[in-house]
Design an enzyme around this catalytic site. Structure first.
Site, short mmCIF file in Angstrom:
data_model
loop_
_atom_site.label_atom_id
_atom_site.label_comp_id
_atom_site.label_asym_id
_atom_site.label_seq_id
_atom_site.Cartn_x
_atom_site.Cartn_y
_atom_site.Cartn_z
CB CYS A 46 0.40 1.77 4.13
SG CYS A 46 -1.31 1.27 3.99
CB CYS A 73 -0.90 -0.04 1.24
SG CYS A 73 -1.71 1.50 1.65
#
Length: 135
Positions: free
Chosen positions: A37, A34
């Site tokens: 993230c 991600c």
């Protein structure tokens, strides 16, 4: 006690829910693949150090801990969930600015410090109420 910890299903209850009775816990649910993230997590880690113990950052890899992600209805990553006195008190999804994060953390810390006596009485430290939310 360290300000940043990695959490998995086996120790979630003790390191997040029970620990949040002592100090607020910010649960960062993300994944290695991600992109947002990989930006948000280091920012949260830096803030955890700057706030020096006012909250614990608990990081969870959703791919390795799908039950935690499901329990928190994480439909996208990152998902950040705030715990205080054993209860979910706030949450957000996706990347946010440092200003937003500081405001989020300041509200969480103030909420925790207020004692929320009713929440503590209704939710003793041994209860599994991690999916409840304080009104």
């Amino acid at each position: 006690m360290t300000h940043v910890i990695d959490v998995e299903e086996a120790d979630f209850e003790a390191r997040v829910v029970l620990a949040s009775h002592q100090v607020p816990v910010v649960l960062d649910i993300g994944a290695k693949w991600c992109s947002p993230c990989r930006v948000l997590t280091p920012l949260l880690e830096r803030l955890a150090v700057q706030y020096s113990g006012q909250f614990i950052l608990a990081k969870v890899d959703a791919d390795e801990n799908m039950r935690i992600a499901g329990r928190h209805q994480a439909k996208g990553f990152p998902t950040v969930v705030a715990y205080s006195h054993g209860l979910v008190t706030d949450r957000f999804h996706s990347m946010q600015t440092e200003g937003f994060l500081r405001s989020f953390l300041d509200r969480l810390i103030a909420h925790h410090a207020s004692g929320t006596a009713a929440a503590v009485e209704a939710n003793p430290p041994t209860a599994d109420t991690s999916t409840q939310k304080v009104p």
